[in-house]
Every structure is written in structure tokens, then in C-alpha cells.
Write an enzyme that holds these catalytic residues in place. Structure first.
Site, PDB file in Angstrom:
ATOM      1  N   LYS A 163      -4.606 -21.067  -5.622  1.00  0.00           N
ATOM      2  CA  LYS A 163      -3.907 -21.742  -6.722  1.00  0.00           C
ATOM      3  C   LYS A 163      -3.292 -23.044  -6.251  1.00  0.00           C
ATOM      4  CE  LYS A 163      -1.976 -22.069 -10.847  1.00  0.00           C
ATOM      5  NZ  LYS A 163      -1.019 -21.184 -11.497  1.00  0.00           N
ATOM      6  N   HIS A 176      -5.113 -14.625 -15.455  1.00  0.00           N
ATOM      7  CA  HIS A 176      -3.925 -15.390 -15.020  1.00  0.00           C
ATOM      8  C   HIS A 176      -2.682 -14.601 -15.406  1.00  0.00           C
ATOM      9  CE1 HIS A 176      -1.841 -19.496 -14.460  1.00  0.00           C
ATOM     10  NE2 HIS A 176      -0.881 -18.573 -14.568  1.00  0.00           N
ATOM     11  N   ASP A 186      -1.132 -15.820 -18.723  1.00  0.00           N
ATOM     12  CA  ASP A 186       0.020 -16.468 -18.100  1.00  0.00           C
ATOM     13  C   ASP A 186       1.320 -15.749 -18.465  1.00  0.00           C
ATOM     14  OD1 ASP A 186       1.324 -18.171 -16.385  1.00  0.00           O
ATOM     15  OD2 ASP A 186       1.488 -19.816 -17.816  1.00  0.00           O
ATOM     16  N   HIS A 209       1.454 -13.273 -13.965  1.00  0.00           N
ATOM     17  CA  HIS A 209       2.535 -13.249 -12.962  1.00  0.00           C
ATOM     18  C   HIS A 209       3.164 -11.865 -12.968  1.00  0.00           C
ATOM     19  CE1 HIS A 209       2.563 -17.654 -12.412  1.00  0.00           C
ATOM     20  NE2 HIS A 209       2.165 -17.652 -13.659  1.00  0.00           N
ATOM     21  N   HIS A 212      -4.353 -22.287 -18.053  1.00  0.00           N
ATOM     22  CA  HIS A 212      -3.559 -22.456 -19.280  1.00  0.00           C
ATOM     23  C   HIS A 212      -3.697 -23.867 -19.865  1.00  0.00           C
ATOM     24  CE1 HIS A 212      -0.897 -23.905 -16.158  1.00  0.00           C
ATOM     25  NE2 HIS A 212      -0.512 -22.715 -15.804  1.00  0.00           N
ATOM     26  N   HIS A 261      -2.937 -25.622 -11.666  1.00  0.00           N
ATOM     27  CA  HIS A 261      -1.893 -25.910 -12.646  1.00  0.00           C
ATOM     28  C   HIS A 261      -2.040 -27.392 -12.965  1.00  0.00           C
ATOM     29  CE1 HIS A 261       2.098 -25.346 -14.633  1.00  0.00           C
ATOM     30  NE2 HIS A 261       2.021 -26.665 -14.572  1.00  0.00           N
TER      31      HIS A 261
HETATM   32  O1  DOR Z   1       5.656 -21.127 -17.882  1.00  0.00           O
HETATM   33  C1  DOR Z   1       5.292 -20.930 -16.734  1.00  0.00           C
HETATM   34  N1  DOR Z   1       5.801 -19.922 -15.991  1.00  0.00           N
HETATM   35  N2  DOR Z   1       4.398 -21.745 -16.193  1.00  0.00           N
HETATM   36  C2  DOR Z   1       4.068 -21.682 -14.914  1.00  0.00           C
HETATM   37  O2  DOR Z   1       3.265 -22.445 -14.502  1.00  0.00           O
HETATM   38  C3  DOR Z   1       4.736 -20.711 -14.009  1.00  0.00           C
HETATM   39  C4  DOR Z   1       5.217 -19.560 -14.745  1.00  0.00           C
HETATM   40  C5  DOR Z   1       6.175 -18.710 -13.930  1.00  0.00           C
HETATM   41  O3  DOR Z   1       5.848 -18.365 -12.802  1.00  0.00           O
HETATM   42  O4  DOR Z   1       7.237 -18.366 -14.447  1.00  0.00           O
HETATM   43 ZN    ZN Z   2       1.099 -19.149 -14.555  1.00  0.00          ZN
END
Ligand code: DOR
Ligand code: ZN
Length: 367
Positions: free
Chosen positions: A116, A25, A264, A27, A191, A153
């Protein structure tokens, strides 16, 4: 910069060699932001599951594969282990998603492996997410049939529900009925942050798993208010009480194949974190494995990191455990106070300016 150091024997308290891990997971964002962060993950992890909450979101296989190529081009420029990184892509589920897109994903043989589900409005770029799961049942049916994984999520976005209760309420109102309705669907509660979420995953069949972040293993909600408001500890789902952290840590080190590593890591520029209304997300990719090592070592369970980081997720997603190796060594290093990210707007990593006790050696990257 291979520093000289006295190495203890392999498998001792001081070093841990493990198969190259995966981050299930992460980004990366896109463009310059992606270029700035992807190498942190790619240096250490063999694969990562890349989240699709871009603007616009990644809703089609064609878009996911094009995004994947951009990631590959960026990490290949870095050379070393990063050049062998394998991004595994996700699609962003909307109420307009077409079941035929699932057939296309299944035909990519692991390049696009998951979808997702963001409850609409639950987090960053979740506006196009799902308001009512009934409206995506046809897509879920196709995923169940094709073996495409559903990443969830797990929070209700209902503002009337207390922000600290949104995961537990989601599990009861949405996730439990969904898992009962689609018994063949592979589901990951992303998460997971609560004892209720952990218990749900433990009680369900092997089709249901969860990722756990390093920050939720290391911190309770106290970290958000330590001497003042701490925006770099703000993420969603928000950090919870200490008893939840303890439940997560017990699950992570417990050796169950249902719990595996998903950092995450979620970069935002400083201006978006430290403003009047800061974005949710902790950037941890610069130190993901060292942070997990710190959490596992805190309960004398460093050896359990092997399954959690390198084996269980691969098995769940249907990939082989890596034949490459990385080595965690107990060698303190200082986290930079910031990393370059956007012009004039840096990225503040978790533990900025502090020392971490664990360092990852990757063999051929000269680090
Ligand atoms: O803290 C987070 N940031 N939780 C999420 O679900 C998305 C993520 C983000 O894309 O910044
Ligand atoms: Zn995330």
C-alpha cells in the site's frame, strides 16, 4: 434467528444469490479493536485485503503474517462462515522498504499479496508514507517483476491543493506517470471518488483497476453537512459532488472488470470521530453488502453486484471465485445505534439506528 419471510424466486428483485464476495480494502486495526470488528467482515466475505496502517505500520512480511494469525484466531472463535475467512495481507510502503521484502511477499503464495502506497501525511497513520515516489522506484520495479499488486491511496497530501481536488491532482501528477513508467505493475486506485479517477482507470490497460466504497456510491458531500456537521460521513478521500457519485455508480454497475468492491470500512472510537478534530473513516463492515445492494438497486442494477462483489476483484488478484454462496434478501433490519469497541468508547456504524432494506443470509451462521 432465521426469521420467517415470504421468499421471492431466486434472481427476482427480492433476492440475489451470489458467490461469497470479497472485500478488497478493509481496516481491521489490531488487538481489542480488531476483535470487535473483524467478524462483521468475515461473516459475509470470503476474503478481504487488510490494510497495513497500524501503529507501527505493517512493513514486513513477518509482521503481516503475524497480524494475519491474530485475525484468524479472532474470526475462528466466531465459528460458522467467519471461521473460513481468508485474510489477504498488505505491506505499508515506506522510503526505507527493502526490495527483498517483495520477494518474501511473492513467496507467500497469496497470503501477502499487495503493497500500500500512502502519500506521506495523506490520511490516518500515513505519516510514515512516501514523500517522493522516485525514492521507491526500486521497490516498484521488484513488484512489477514479482506480480505483487500496488494499492494506492490516490491523493496528494500537499495542503495547498484544495481537499476536493487532491485525487484528480494525484492522478495527473503522480499516478499517470507511475503507470507509464511501470507498465507491467498491477495498480489499484483505492477508493476512487472522482469522475477523473474513473476515467483514468477506464483509459489505462487491464493492469490498472480501482476499488469503490459503498459510502462513495451512496453519498455526495452534501451528507457531510446535512442539518449540521456529520462526522460519521467524514472519510478520506472526502465525499465529492453529486456528479462524481454518479460517475462512480455508473462505473460500478457497468460490468467492467476494472472496478470492484473495497469497502474501506475504517473503524474509529466515537471519541475520535466526534471530537474537535475528528478522524477520517466510515465504519461500514456491519452492513457492507447491504449498502452496496442499496446503491446498485437504486439504479435497477442489482444483478451487476455479482461481478463487482464476487468476481472481478478475485480475478484481478489471481484468486478463484468462491464456490460458497451468500444470499441477499430484501428484508428490512435496524442498524444498532452503536457497537462495543473500546471500554466506554463505542463504535458508531454508518446509518446507526436506521433501517436498511437488504440483509445477507450466509447459510451456516444461523444469522
Ligand atoms: O477515511 C479513511 N480512513 N481513509 C483512509 O485512507 C484511512 C482510513 C483509516 O485508516 O481510518
Ligand atoms: Zn482505507
Amino acid at each position: 434467528m432465521m426469521e420467517s419471510m415470504v421468499r421471492a424466486d431466486e434472481g427476482s428483485e427480492e433476492t440475489l444469490e451470489l458467490p461469497r464476495p470479497d472485500d478488497w480494502h478493509v481496516h481491521f486495526r489490531d488487538g481489542a479493536e480488531m476483535e470487535a470488528v473483524a467478524h462483521h467482515t468475515a461473516r459475509v466475505f470470503g476474503r478481504a485485503l487488510v490494510m497495513p496502517n497500524l501503529r507501527p505500520p505493517v512493513t514486513t512480511v513477518a509482521a503481516a503474517l503475524a497480524y494475519r494469525e491474530r485475525i484468524l484466531a479472532a474470526v475462528r472463535r466466531r465459528g460458522g462462515a467467519a471461521a473460513r475467512f481468508f485474510p489477504v495481507m498488505t505491506l505499508y510502503l515506506t522510503e526505507e522498504s527493502d526490495p527483498r521484502e517483495i520477494d518474501r511477499a511473492a513467496a507467500t503464495e497469496g497470503l501477502v499479496r499487495a503493497v500500500k502506497l500512502y502519500p506521506a501525511g495523506a490520511t490516518t497513520n500515513a505519516e510514515m508514507g512516501v514523500q517522493s515516489v522516485e525514492r521507491v522506484f526500486r521497490v516498484l520495479e521488484r513488484m512489477e517483476k514479482q506480480g505483487v499488486v500496488l494499492c494506492v491511496h490516490g491523493e496528494v497530501s500537499d495542503r495547498r491543493v484544495d481537499v476536493f481536488d487532491r485525487e484528480a491532482v494525484f492522478v495527473e501528477r503522480v499516478l499517470a506517470p507511475l503507470v507509464a513508467r511501470f507498465p507491467g505493475l498491477k495498480v489499484v486506485l483505492e477508493h476512487v471518488t472522482t469522475a477523473e479517477g474513473v476515467a483514468f482507470v477506464q483509459e489505462t490497460p487491464p493492469t490498472v483497476a480501482a476499488t469503490i466504497t459503498a459510502h462513495h456510491l451512496l453519498y455526495s458531500r452534501n451528507a457531510l453537512f446535512e442539518g449540521g456537521v456529520r462526522p460519521h460521513f467524514y472519510c478520506l478521500p472526502v465525499l465529492k459532488r453529486e456528479r462524481h457519485r454518479e460517475a462512480l455508480l455508473a462505473a460500478a454497475v457497468g460490468g467492467s472488470g476494472k472496478f470492484f468492491l473495497g469497502s474501506d470500512s475504517a473503524p474509529h472510537p466515537r471519541s475520535r470521530k466526534e471530537g474537535e478534530c475528528g478522524c477520517a473513516g466510515c465504519f461500514t463492515a456491519h452492513a457492507a453488502l447491504p449498502l452496496y445492494a442499496e446503491a446498485f438497486a437504486s439504479v435497477g442494477a442489482l444483478g451487476a453486484l455479482r461481478g463487482f462483489a464476487s468476481e472481478f476483484g478475485a480475478r484481478f488478484y489471481g484468486f478463484p471465485v468462491s464456490e460458497e454462496r451468500v444470499r441477499l434478501v430484501r428484508r428490512s433490519w435496524e442498524v444498532p445505534v452503536s457497537y462495543d469497541y473500546l471500554p466506554g468508547d463505542p463504535l458508531i456504524p454508518l446509518r446507526a439506528g436506521e433501517r436498511l432494506e437488504w440483509f445477507v443470509e450466509v447459510g451456516d451462521d444461523g444469522a
